[in-house]
Design a protein around this motif. Sequence first.
Motif, PDB file in Angstrom:
ATOM      1  N   LEU A 163       3.772  -8.452 -33.786  1.00 21.96           N
ATOM      2  CA  LEU A 163       2.894  -9.589 -33.501  1.00 21.96           C
ATOM      3  C   LEU A 163       2.427 -10.264 -34.793  1.00 21.96           C
ATOM      4  CD1 LEU A 163       0.715  -8.240 -30.522  1.00 21.96           C
ATOM      5  CD2 LEU A 163       2.705  -9.752 -30.427  1.00 21.96           C
ATOM      6  N   LYS A 164       2.193  -9.450 -35.834  1.00 17.79           N
ATOM      7  CA  LYS A 164       1.741 -10.037 -37.102  1.00 17.79           C
ATOM      8  C   LYS A 164       2.826 -10.927 -37.710  1.00 17.79           C
ATOM      9  CE  LYS A 164      -1.694  -6.716 -38.653  1.00 17.79           C
ATOM     10  NZ  LYS A 164      -1.891  -5.525 -39.504  1.00 17.79           N
ATOM     11  N   GLU A 165       4.052 -10.427 -37.689  1.00 21.21           N
ATOM     12  CA  GLU A 165       5.125 -11.248 -38.250  1.00 21.21           C
ATOM     13  C   GLU A 165       5.331 -12.500 -37.399  1.00 21.21           C
ATOM     14  OE1 GLU A 165       8.763  -9.318 -39.347  1.00 21.21           O
ATOM     15  OE2 GLU A 165       9.736 -11.231 -39.780  1.00 21.21           O
ATOM     16  N   LEU A 166       5.250 -12.312 -36.099  1.00 19.25           N
ATOM     17  CA  LEU A 166       5.388 -13.450 -35.193  1.00 19.25           C
ATOM     18  C   LEU A 166       4.318 -14.503 -35.482  1.00 19.25           C
ATOM     19  CD1 LEU A 166       6.592 -14.758 -32.626  1.00 19.25           C
ATOM     20  CD2 LEU A 166       4.951 -13.421 -31.299  1.00 19.25           C
ATOM     21  N   GLU A 167       3.086 -14.037 -35.643  1.00 19.15           N
ATOM     22  CA  GLU A 167       1.990 -14.975 -35.907  1.00 19.15           C
ATOM     23  C   GLU A 167       2.228 -15.752 -37.195  1.00 19.15           C
ATOM     24  OE1 GLU A 167      -1.594 -12.699 -33.530  1.00 19.15           O
ATOM     25  OE2 GLU A 167      -1.322 -12.352 -35.666  1.00 19.15           O
ATOM     26  N   PRO A 204      -0.791 -22.961 -33.436  1.00 25.19           N
ATOM     27  CA  PRO A 204      -2.073 -22.368 -33.837  1.00 25.19           C
ATOM     28  C   PRO A 204      -2.456 -21.129 -33.019  1.00 25.19           C
ATOM     29  CG  PRO A 204      -2.459 -24.316 -32.502  1.00 25.19           C
ATOM     30  CD  PRO A 204      -0.968 -24.164 -32.608  1.00 25.19           C
ATOM     31  N   LEU A 205      -1.665 -20.066 -33.106  1.00 21.65           N
ATOM     32  CA  LEU A 205      -1.971 -18.854 -32.343  1.00 21.65           C
ATOM     33  C   LEU A 205      -3.309 -18.290 -32.783  1.00 21.65           C
ATOM     34  CD1 LEU A 205       1.354 -16.833 -32.096  1.00 21.65           C
ATOM     35  CD2 LEU A 205       0.232 -18.224 -30.352  1.00 21.65           C
ATOM     36  N   LYS A 206      -4.089 -17.867 -31.805  1.00 13.46           N
ATOM     37  CA  LYS A 206      -5.430 -17.407 -32.139  1.00 13.46           C
ATOM     38  C   LYS A 206      -5.707 -16.025 -31.559  1.00 13.46           C
ATOM     39  CE  LYS A 206     -10.205 -18.978 -32.059  1.00 13.46           C
ATOM     40  NZ  LYS A 206     -10.586 -18.626 -33.437  1.00 13.46           N
ATOM     41  N   THR A 207      -5.188 -15.781 -30.376  1.00 18.47           N
ATOM     42  CA  THR A 207      -5.570 -14.572 -29.664  1.00 18.47           C
ATOM     43  C   THR A 207      -4.364 -13.710 -29.369  1.00 18.47           C
ATOM     44  OG1 THR A 207      -7.207 -15.954 -28.582  1.00 18.47           O
ATOM     45  CG2 THR A 207      -6.873 -13.779 -27.646  1.00 18.47           C
ATOM     46  N   LEU A 217       2.476 -19.711 -37.494  1.00 16.90           N
ATOM     47  CA  LEU A 217       1.567 -20.519 -38.318  1.00 16.90           C
ATOM     48  C   LEU A 217       2.360 -21.479 -39.200  1.00 16.90           C
ATOM     49  CD1 LEU A 217      -1.157 -17.917 -39.326  1.00 16.90           C
ATOM     50  CD2 LEU A 217      -1.410 -19.882 -37.802  1.00 16.90           C
ATOM     51  N   LEU A 218       3.446 -20.970 -39.792  1.00 17.86           N
ATOM     52  CA  LEU A 218       4.275 -21.837 -40.634  1.00 17.86           C
ATOM     53  C   LEU A 218       4.757 -23.042 -39.832  1.00 17.86           C
ATOM     54  CD1 LEU A 218       6.446 -19.098 -42.407  1.00 17.86           C
ATOM     55  CD2 LEU A 218       4.634 -20.466 -43.455  1.00 17.86           C
ATOM     56  N   LEU A 277      -1.084 -20.864 -44.821  1.00 20.57           N
ATOM     57  CA  LEU A 277       0.296 -20.987 -44.342  1.00 20.57           C
ATOM     58  C   LEU A 277       0.448 -22.060 -43.270  1.00 20.57           C
ATOM     59  CD1 LEU A 277       1.168 -17.212 -43.825  1.00 20.57           C
ATOM     60  CD2 LEU A 277       1.632 -18.642 -45.816  1.00 20.57           C
ATOM     61  N   PHE A 278      -0.675 -22.358 -42.608  1.00 20.68           N
ATOM     62  CA  PHE A 278      -0.611 -23.200 -41.418  1.00 20.68           C
ATOM     63  C   PHE A 278       0.124 -24.517 -41.686  1.00 20.68           C
ATOM     64  CE2 PHE A 278      -2.887 -25.844 -38.079  1.00 20.68           C
ATOM     65  CZ  PHE A 278      -2.142 -25.319 -37.039  1.00 20.68           C
ATOM     66  N   LYS A 279       1.137 -24.793 -40.898  1.00 22.42           N
ATOM     67  CA  LYS A 279       1.923 -26.033 -40.954  1.00 22.42           C
ATOM     68  C   LYS A 279       2.758 -26.195 -42.229  1.00 22.42           C
ATOM     69  CE  LYS A 279      -0.865 -28.965 -37.922  1.00 22.42           C
ATOM     70  NZ  LYS A 279      -1.534 -30.247 -37.799  1.00 22.42           N
ATOM     71  N   SER A 280       2.948 -25.108 -42.995  1.00 25.98           N
ATOM     72  CA  SER A 280       3.748 -25.234 -44.224  1.00 25.98           C
ATOM     73  C   SER A 280       5.136 -25.784 -43.927  1.00 25.98           C
ATOM     74  CB  SER A 280       3.922 -23.879 -44.893  1.00 25.98           C
ATOM     75  OG  SER A 280       2.703 -23.437 -45.370  1.00 25.98           O
TER      76      SER A 280
END
Length: 727
Positions: free
Chosen positions: A265-269, A278-281, A273-274, A29-32
């Motif tokens: 938090l999951k939806e936020l992440e 780059p959330l990691k923690t 990502l889209l 998904l990253f940067k889509s």
Amino acid sequence: MSKIRFKALHDVQHRPAVTFESLGRPSSLFKSNVFGEQAMRQFLSKSTIDSVQTAIRKGDNIDRITADAIATGMKSWALDKGATHYTHWFQPLTGATAEKHDAFFEITTDGHVIDKFDGGQLAQQEPDASSFPNGGIRNTFEARGYTAWDPTSPAFIYDNTLCIPTVFVAYTGEALDYKTPLLKALNTIDQAATAVAQYFNKNVNKVTATLGWEQEFFLIDASLAAARPDLMLTGRTLLGHAAAKGQQLDDHYFGSIPIRVLAYLKELEQECLLLGIPLKTRHNEVAPNQFEMAPIFEEANLAVDHNALLMDVMQKVAQRHHFKVLFHEKPFENINGSGKHNNWSLATDTGVNLLSPGSTPMKNLQFLTFFVNTIKAVHEHEALLRASIASAGNDYRLGANEAPPAIISVFIGSQLTQVLDELEKVTDGKLSPQEKTDLKLNVIGKIPEILLDNTDRNRTSPFAFTGNKFEFRAVGATANCANPMTVLNAIVAQQLIAFKKEVDALIDNKDMKKDDAIFNILREYIKDSKKIRFEGDGYGASWEKEAKKRKLSNNKTTVSALEARISKSTVALFESLGIMNNVEIQARYEIELEEYVKRIQIESRVLGDVARNHIIPTALRYQNVLIDNVRGLKEIYGEDFTAFAKAQTTIIKSISDYTASINSLITEMINARKEANALDLKDKAGNYAAKVKPFFEQIRRDCDKLELLVEDELWPLPKYRELLFVN
Ligand code: ADP
Ligand code: MG
């Protein structure tokens, strides 16, 4: 019974679980939704990509033909993704982000409908700028500002809108945003640090400042938050008695994340990502219902944009999950506040972190050079660094029963302290071969690559070296990182420029070898900047006393801290480096003072209203219940009633005392406001800090006493235990 509060509590207990639909693996998904390299390759010609990348690398302007080509590609990409509108996305001096959406949709003169977006629209937009703070730069008659594309931060799509990161400037040329001076500061440190890095490696052509922020926040149920006018209007609780249980058991920190919060938090992440953030923690913080999110670090300008975007996305996603995000630095009394640690370093285009100790003495001399120069820069400009993180909200946190203090100091750990102590002893002038070998073998050769000692040892320092980066911890959770990042990069750039000059002078005039010259200058810097280094516990009175002896500034209020914004050394710094001119510097000072006044003024009004409209009437209603009770007892027992009405009469009296006190304090506070409002800006701000704000605590104390006396069922505002422990 108090309807809103109990309805809210009922709501929370019956929340349907918000379902979260995963769109796929994070890496896929990253940067889509970002017009980054991959999208560019698909939608732009090779020569267009080359010109963009060269322009980005060199900081050049992009010509109109290239801009048109990019706009065409960007439009096709955005329409493919379902975007309908575009906006220039910028960060005016309110600290928030701003946008004005225009549809691609257009009707031509001959009546055809087309989707239009060209290089002109990409490069520039003219939002009506008159309502953004400008500190007198631009009066509303000539309310002309424009936004201009910042190609170093890629465009992205959010909510079907193509967002183009831009700077925001007045037609007269002055910056009206946070990004413009940041970009200039980053460009300056690139040049200054590259020149110094070339002492060690001729192949270095660019140095990038890196930033990794750690965003703290509280998550409160939306219905509970909506039942508190103070939270809705000021972002913090202006009253509320401490819950019987707070954070003393330390049972929240790194504990398992509550189910509703985790879904959020999951939806936020996923959203992040889209968008290429780059959330990691993610983890629980110290206080109940307090959390933290941190990304992988990035180039500083991009990281600043990503933090501003994150804060916006956080509130939006929170609505779906029935949460309100509190970014305020101190939403709850006696509970830890929220900061935004700014982890900062410098990276070369040859892939070296300049603040990372290396495996050879030469690499370590390079490390020490940047390390010592940073400390020296903080030493020279500690007051400005403090000013860069000053805000009404952060005043409640810094030094107010909580680390870090309002005094800026640098923590480096025992190993590096030892190294600097050794370096302080090197010979004045040329070094003997013996001394140099000794230094290389026994001092700088011995700096371990990983400084375990440093990672987490001192949590109270506002500016700590943490192994391979500095961590500026005094930044407030609501802050736009651009402000502290502009200052930090500017002061280090100025320092590196001075360093290079001094080293070159020794090489040219004293016929010294390069490393002899470097050792000599570093030695002087280490001596000169000693007083900014502090390894102890920054929490408490003894450090304050010591800091005073060292003549370090200790500005507890924004009003006094901001003085450093317009000091001689600040003006010289920004003007000489071409980052801001005097008009821009003065304007920012005014804007920040004004903002301080407004925040305290709003808090004062809200507190007065809530105390008079919610607290006093509630207390009187309960007092009437007691009076009825006493009257009944009198009917039954006649003159003997007093034996049965002891508690009631005591409480009746206390309620009268507290309500009378609250009422007169509010009147006095309003008078103090009136007096302050008649003054010019600086005195007004001073009065708000010294004469208005002190009432907050007194009024709050009386209200909180009433909270303990009045029947729970009548109390209108969600209590601390509900705000902090319900989720
Ligand atoms: P902690 O401070 O919690 O121990 P880390 O040291 O792993 O955690 O990192 C904290 C933050 O520092 C992260 O956001 C990370 O991206 C950032 N960071 C790590 N290295 C650098 C660097 N070279 N430049 C800027 N930020 C960095
Ligand atoms: Mg940290």
